[in-house]
Motif scaffolding. Structure first.
Motif, PDB file in Angstrom:
ATOM      1  N   SER A  16      27.481  14.361   9.063  1.00  0.00           N
ATOM      2  CA  SER A  16      27.638  13.341  10.099  1.00  0.00           C
ATOM      3  C   SER A  16      27.501  13.990  11.460  1.00  0.00           C
ATOM      4  CB  SER A  16      29.015  12.678   9.966  1.00  0.00           C
ATOM      5  OG  SER A  16      28.893  11.307   9.700  1.00  0.00           O
ATOM      6  N   SER A  17      27.378  13.160  12.483  1.00  0.00           N
ATOM      7  CA  SER A  17      27.125  13.654  13.841  1.00  0.00           C
ATOM      8  C   SER A  17      28.158  14.690  14.278  1.00  0.00           C
ATOM      9  CB  SER A  17      27.162  12.489  14.820  1.00  0.00           C
ATOM     10  OG  SER A  17      26.266  11.469  14.430  1.00  0.00           O
ATOM     11  N   SER A  18      27.692  15.803  14.855  1.00  0.00           N
ATOM     12  CA  SER A  18      28.633  16.795  15.376  1.00  0.00           C
ATOM     13  C   SER A  18      29.499  16.169  16.480  1.00  0.00           C
ATOM     14  CB  SER A  18      27.894  18.033  15.894  1.00  0.00           C
ATOM     15  OG  SER A  18      26.904  17.662  16.820  1.00  0.00           O
ATOM     16  N   ARG A  47      11.578  18.370  15.996  1.00  0.00           N
ATOM     17  CA  ARG A  47      10.514  17.415  15.636  1.00  0.00           C
ATOM     18  C   ARG A  47      10.982  15.986  15.385  1.00  0.00           C
ATOM     19  NH1 ARG A  47       6.900  20.349  11.223  1.00  0.00           N
ATOM     20  NH2 ARG A  47       6.324  18.193  10.775  1.00  0.00           N
ATOM     21  N   SER A  48      12.279  15.774  15.196  1.00  0.00           N
ATOM     22  CA  SER A  48      12.732  14.409  14.887  1.00  0.00           C
ATOM     23  C   SER A  48      13.840  13.923  15.824  1.00  0.00           C
ATOM     24  CB  SER A  48      13.186  14.330  13.435  1.00  0.00           C
ATOM     25  OG  SER A  48      14.149  15.323  13.173  1.00  0.00           O
ATOM     26  N   VAL A  49      14.016  14.572  16.954  1.00  0.00           N
ATOM     27  CA  VAL A  49      14.912  14.031  18.000  1.00  0.00           C
ATOM     28  C   VAL A  49      14.091  14.086  19.286  1.00  0.00           C
ATOM     29  CG1 VAL A  49      17.081  14.280  19.240  1.00  0.00           C
ATOM     30  CG2 VAL A  49      16.989  14.807  16.790  1.00  0.00           C
ATOM     31  N   GLU A  92      21.232   4.628  16.233  1.00  0.00           N
ATOM     32  CA  GLU A  92      21.540   5.358  14.996  1.00  0.00           C
ATOM     33  C   GLU A  92      22.278   6.671  15.246  1.00  0.00           C
ATOM     34  OE1 GLU A  92      17.951   5.819  12.647  1.00  0.00           O
ATOM     35  OE2 GLU A  92      17.455   3.695  12.819  1.00  0.00           O
ATOM     36  N   SER A  93      22.411   7.059  16.508  1.00  0.00           N
ATOM     37  CA  SER A  93      22.867   8.413  16.846  1.00  0.00           C
ATOM     38  C   SER A  93      24.231   8.439  17.519  1.00  0.00           C
ATOM     39  CB  SER A  93      21.845   9.035  17.803  1.00  0.00           C
ATOM     40  OG  SER A  93      22.407  10.095  18.527  1.00  0.00           O
ATOM     41  N   ALA A  94      24.917   9.573  17.405  1.00  0.00           N
ATOM     42  CA  ALA A  94      26.046   9.861  18.305  1.00  0.00           C
ATOM     43  C   ALA A  94      25.743  11.153  19.058  1.00  0.00           C
ATOM     44  CB  ALA A  94      27.348   9.989  17.529  1.00  0.00           C
ATOM     45  N   THR A  95      25.263  12.167  18.330  1.00  0.00           N
ATOM     46  CA  THR A  95      25.031  13.468  18.960  1.00  0.00           C
ATOM     47  C   THR A  95      23.868  13.423  19.953  1.00  0.00           C
ATOM     48  OG1 THR A  95      25.745  14.546  16.905  1.00  0.00           O
ATOM     49  CG2 THR A  95      24.593  15.910  18.507  1.00  0.00           C
ATOM     50  N   SER A  96      22.725  12.905  19.509  1.00  0.00           N
ATOM     51  CA  SER A  96      21.500  13.051  20.304  1.00  0.00           C
ATOM     52  C   SER A  96      21.568  12.277  21.615  1.00  0.00           C
ATOM     53  CB  SER A  96      20.288  12.600  19.488  1.00  0.00           C
ATOM     54  OG  SER A  96      20.253  13.312  18.270  1.00  0.00           O
ATOM     55  N   ILE A  97      22.269  11.124  21.625  1.00  0.00           N
ATOM     56  CA  ILE A  97      22.346  10.386  22.889  1.00  0.00           C
ATOM     57  C   ILE A  97      23.181  11.168  23.910  1.00  0.00           C
ATOM     58  CG2 ILE A  97      21.870   8.064  21.998  1.00  0.00           C
ATOM     59  CD1 ILE A  97      24.747   7.506  21.680  1.00  0.00           C
TER      60      ILE A  97
HETATM   61  C1  LIG Z   1      17.908  16.357  13.417  1.00  0.00           C
HETATM   62  C2  LIG Z   1      18.352  15.149  13.412  1.00  0.00           C
HETATM   63  O1  LIG Z   1      19.652  15.006  13.648  1.00  0.00           O
HETATM   64  C3  LIG Z   1      20.396  13.854  13.316  1.00  0.00           C
HETATM   65  C4  LIG Z   1      21.037  13.386  14.540  1.00  0.00           C
HETATM   66  C5  LIG Z   1      22.296  12.850  14.551  1.00  0.00           C
HETATM   67  C6  LIG Z   1      22.868  12.228  15.803  1.00  0.00           C
HETATM   68  O2  LIG Z   1      22.150  12.179  16.805  1.00  0.00           O
HETATM   69  O3  LIG Z   1      24.034  11.796  15.797  1.00  0.00           O
HETATM   70  C7  LIG Z   1      23.048  12.872  13.364  1.00  0.00           C
HETATM   71  C8  LIG Z   1      22.577  13.445  12.227  1.00  0.00           C
HETATM   72  C9  LIG Z   1      21.317  14.209  12.184  1.00  0.00           C
HETATM   73  O4  LIG Z   1      20.615  13.985  11.010  1.00  0.00           O
HETATM   74  C10 LIG Z   1      17.449  14.003  13.208  1.00  0.00           C
HETATM   75  O5  LIG Z   1      17.765  12.862  13.528  1.00  0.00           O
HETATM   76  O6  LIG Z   1      16.356  14.218  12.729  1.00  0.00           O
END
Ligand SMILES: C=C(O[C@@H]1C=C(C(=O)O)C=C[C@H]1O)C(=O)O
Length: 273
Positions: free
Chosen positions: A51-53, A78-80, A101-106
């Motif tokens: 799960s999200s860090s 490649r995927s964020v 869908e995110s907690a970490t990346s935002i």
């Molecule tokens: C590397 C990735 O990281 C994801 C990003 C997440 C987030 O932003 O909260 C959570 C789980 C990860 O699988 C991805 O989305 O490809």
């Protein structure tokens, strides 16, 4: 008692899950995007999950970590991806559509823009329609997971910024997107199931990583990413959690604190195995 385990429905999670049953796991698996799994974990509806860090940081007193695993980048991920028609420095005051869908990346996006690109007054919101529509209309938008991979393949007019790569360029450290998080109450209630799971997860990951080519050959997403695409994507992800990952994670949490995104600094606590 069996364990209820969350599963991120992205292709980056395949190396953890493909061989899990074969490794002896017979509990329940609940699939979802990270924000859904974060919610289920916080509510106690699942026992553990990748799960999200950032979710760990928000509710760390309720959680512990499974040692040795993460979903991290060590350079490009490649995927964020941030899709933007304008340079990062010009995003102050502009609206940015972000994935729900995110907690970490935002939060990573906010940290990168504020700390390293001089942005202020960021206006990040989950749009009413799809993020893909915002990109098609020439707006700035953040996507993660398989939808980010697909959008990058479609391309488009603007620039594509890889957030793992930006983090690495500015810090020289891995970026930890997800951790294997266990609820403390579940760890106390199901200690034997959990120690079995720790062994099963390590075995499943080892089997997957020992032959990524064979794994790609049976992974449905090869239909759009290709077998070579899958293997190179998994190879450049880092599924470990070592000292460098910890330093990257702690720096991220400190910067979240500095920019008002986190009220307190979490302690990293691992389960005893
Ligand atoms: C590397 C990735 O990281 C994801 C990003 C997440 C987030 O932003 O909260 C959570 C789980 C990860 O699988 C991805 O989305 O490809």
């Amino acid at each position: 008692m069996t364990l209820r385990v969350g599963h991120i429905s992205y292709v980056n999670c395949v190396p953890f899950f493909h061989f899990l049953h074969q490794s002896g796991f017979n509990g329940e698996i609940v699939s979802g995007v990270p924000s859904e799994l974060n919610r289920l974990l916080a509510a106690g509806d699942i026992d553990l999950s990748p799960s999200s860090s950032f979710e760990y940081a928000l509710h760390w007193r309720d959680y512990q970590l499974l040692p040795g695993h993460s979903i991290s980048s060590n350079g490009p991920v490649r995927s964020v991806l941030l899709f933007s028609p304008v340079a990062l420095e010009e995003l102050s005051g502009k609206s940015i559509a972000v994935t729900g869908e995110s907690a970490t990346s935002i939060n990573l996006l906010q940290v990168l823009l504020r700390e390293f690109h001089g942005c202020r007054d960021l206006d990040c919101e989950v749009p009413g329609g799809s993020v893909e529509e915002v990109i098609a209309d020439g707006g700035s938008a953040l996507l993660i997971g398989d939808r980010a991979l697909r959008a990058a393949m479609r391309g488009g007019g603007g620039k594509i910024y890889d957030l793992g790569e930006l983090w690495f360029r500015h810090t020289g450290l891995p970026f930890v997107f997800a951790l294997w998080i266990v609820r403390r109450d579940a760890a106390a209630a199901k200690p034997e199931e959990l120690s079995r799971f720790v062994r099963q997860l390590a075995a499943a990951r080892e089997m997957a990583e020992s032959d990524l080519q064979a794994l790609a050959a049976v992974t449905p997403e090869r239909s759009w990413l290709g077998e070579e695409g899958l293997v190179s994507y998994w190879r450049q992800m880092s599924y470990d959690f070592q000292d460098r990952h910890r330093r990257g994670l702690e720096l991220f949490f400190r910067l979240c604190g500095k920019h008002g995104l986190l009220a307190e600094q979490p302690e990293l606590s691992r389960i005893q195995t």
